[in-house]
Write a protein that holds these residues in place. Sequence first.
Motif, PDB file in Angstrom:
ATOM      1  N   THR A 141     -21.375  11.522  20.466  1.00  0.00           N
ATOM      2  CA  THR A 141     -20.654  11.205  21.787  1.00  0.00           C
ATOM      3  C   THR A 141     -19.764  12.151  22.066  1.00  0.00           C
ATOM      4  O   THR A 141     -19.413  13.309  21.468  1.00  0.00           O
ATOM      5  CB  THR A 141     -19.685   9.799  21.503  1.00  0.00           C
ATOM      6  N   SER A 192     -23.937   9.613  30.834  1.00  0.00           N
ATOM      7  CA  SER A 192     -22.667   9.201  31.901  1.00  0.00           C
ATOM      8  C   SER A 192     -22.334   8.081  31.191  1.00  0.00           C
ATOM      9  O   SER A 192     -22.655   7.149  30.749  1.00  0.00           O
ATOM     10  CB  SER A 192     -23.667   9.109  33.103  1.00  0.00           C
ATOM     11  N   ALA A 193     -21.061   7.902  32.174  1.00  0.00           N
ATOM     12  CA  ALA A 193     -20.091   6.695  31.982  1.00  0.00           C
ATOM     13  C   ALA A 193     -18.927   6.494  33.246  1.00  0.00           C
ATOM     14  O   ALA A 193     -18.979   7.612  33.546  1.00  0.00           O
ATOM     15  CB  ALA A 193     -19.143   6.701  30.667  1.00  0.00           C
ATOM     16  N   ILE A 222     -18.990   9.040  26.064  1.00  0.00           N
ATOM     17  CA  ILE A 222     -20.393   9.227  26.851  1.00  0.00           C
ATOM     18  C   ILE A 222     -21.076   9.257  25.563  1.00  0.00           C
ATOM     19  O   ILE A 222     -21.201  10.500  24.814  1.00  0.00           O
ATOM     20  CB  ILE A 222     -20.280  10.329  27.690  1.00  0.00           C
TER      21      ILE A 222
END
Length: 122
Positions: A11, A43-44, A54
């Motif tokens: 992450t 993406s987030a 992410i």
Amino acid sequence: MNKGEYTSGFTVKAASTKLGKVYVVPTGTAREITETEQVQVGSAEVMAATAVTIPILPEADRLTEGSSYMLYAIDQAGNVSLASPSIFTVDRLAPSLGEAEQEGEAGWRNGGNRRAVRCEKR
């Protein structure tokens, strides 16, 4: 990013000053919405001043050996941030060794002959 992270995924944490979305993209990606969305590897959605996680999933066709990756934030009005510095580089190749030889008089010998050793990745 090393081989273990590539295999299991990892992450990236990021924050933006505005509500919108944060993208992980290859370094050098144009500061443009369409290209950013097409080449992103993660993406987030992000809220202002709140860090998001992410996920970067292990996808061989999306992460390229030797490539570096950076972040862009895009707010709800479509404004694109400046690029972040590089946040990770894909490096899954183990080093290999060339020839090695014992030095000094106490070196390993076979019948008085000095042996060279070659070490290679299998």
